[in-house]
Scaffold this active site. Sequence first.
Site, PDB file in Angstrom:
ATOM      1  N   ASP A 103     -86.118-180.433  19.730  1.00 18.01           N
ATOM      2  CA  ASP A 103     -86.688-180.213  18.734  1.00 18.01           C
ATOM      3  C   ASP A 103     -88.007-180.795  18.516  1.00 18.01           C
ATOM      4  OD1 ASP A 103     -86.922-179.792  16.027  1.00 18.01           O
ATOM      5  OD2 ASP A 103     -85.360-180.966  15.241  1.00 18.01           O
ATOM      6  N   VAL A 104     -89.045-179.968  18.974  1.00 18.37           N
ATOM      7  CA  VAL A 104     -90.404-180.382  19.071  1.00 18.37           C
ATOM      8  C   VAL A 104     -91.249-179.870  17.961  1.00 18.37           C
ATOM      9  CG1 VAL A 104     -90.063-180.820  21.603  1.00 18.37           C
ATOM     10  CG2 VAL A 104     -90.917-178.448  21.003  1.00 18.37           C
ATOM     11  N   LYS A 105     -91.057-178.626  17.478  1.00 20.75           N
ATOM     12  CA  LYS A 105     -91.708-177.916  16.385  1.00 20.75           C
ATOM     13  C   LYS A 105     -93.164-177.897  16.736  1.00 20.75           C
ATOM     14  CE  LYS A 105     -88.711-179.410  12.542  1.00 20.75           C
ATOM     15  NZ  LYS A 105     -87.645-180.288  13.201  1.00 20.75           N
ATOM     16  N   ARG A 106     -93.465-177.274  17.942  1.00 22.27           N
ATOM     17  CA  ARG A 106     -94.696-177.046  18.627  1.00 22.27           C
ATOM     18  C   ARG A 106     -95.220-175.636  17.996  1.00 22.27           C
ATOM     19  NH1 ARG A 106     -94.373-182.150  19.370  1.00 22.27           N
ATOM     20  NH2 ARG A 106     -94.492-182.946  21.243  1.00 22.27           N
ATOM     21  N   THR A 140     -87.967-175.742  19.348  1.00 21.62           N
ATOM     22  CA  THR A 140     -88.181-175.422  17.955  1.00 21.62           C
ATOM     23  C   THR A 140     -89.683-174.899  17.953  1.00 21.62           C
ATOM     24  OG1 THR A 140     -88.306-177.625  17.268  1.00 21.62           O
ATOM     25  CG2 THR A 140     -86.208-176.300  16.833  1.00 21.62           C
TER      26      THR A 140
END
Length: 356
Positions: A103-106, A140
Amino acid sequence: MIDQLVAGIKKTEAPIVVGLDPQMKFIPDEVKNPVFDEMGETLEAAGEILFRFNKAIVDAVCDLVPAVKPQIAMYERFGIPGLAAYQRTIDYCKSRGLVVIGDVKRGDIGSTSEAYADAHLGRVMVGEREYKLFDADFATVNPYLGSDGVVPFLKVCDAQDKGIFVLVKTSNPSSGEFQDRPVLVRAEEFDEDAAGSIDTSFFTGKKSKGGLSLESIVLAAGKDGLRSYVLRPMYEIVAEEVARWAREPRLMGKSGYSEVGAVVGATYPEMGKVLRKIMPHSFILVPGYGAQGGKGKDLTHFFNKDGLGAIVNSSRGIIAAYKQEPYCDKYMPENFADASRAAVKAMRKDIREAIG
């Protein structure tokens, strides 16, 4: 990779992903104090505490669930030792047979997004040697910088058999400030069967039809009025793009689901119903269950008729279960992992009863 996730869900009969989002306030003294005694109150000790806490929970639930989702921010806050704990957590979870969603939302401009994709899902070259880095199975991705921030991840997914979950409608209360904004678009713009509507330029080099400009809308309105235009919330437009990426054959698994999934919050079940229809081949990662208010009854619309198509995340509700009702009366802090196991079983029962 999506086929591995689907197989894991079928095996465990649990469309559940455990969010490994450790915070010091969630971790009992029985874990922290021995490490502080050994290493002092250092960042290195913090990293070791995070890993030991995660390891205990993973050992307790790995036979019940197919996947885990470590949130990188909870590790980054402790600097390099925290990131080392994030890496150790990924490696350990994979050794226990779990699919790992980073869950890094890059999401950034092209070259920067390419570096993020390589770091979290892909490989890097140092001279003539190739290295894998964090090596999560999924990541993510934030699409709000546009397709050039997503395309590098799609390329890595194709090359490395990995997957992504694209943020579409998130579970936080203020998500609507931007994601719900109405946008004026051509009525035919999102027709799945319209010629050229699928953007495969990241594989073929061919450009699909472009977006709308204010000038083109005004000119069209002058000719035909606004009858050929509709208002769509921004999250639906993002979902349409996700659906296009998901239909790329090179990213489609044997299960009928794509390596390109979406994030849609459990706190918005009616929106989930619409988005499920828009993205039939995308797995939906559903945050917001438990601590954020989502319940099993809110989840039915996120699943397809085959009982698949979604995986539901719970973080605090599982990893900090020993602090919450009804588990706090049954489990002492040193038995926090047993409480997490009980919480997973209760969640699985709740979801099964809801989706049938």
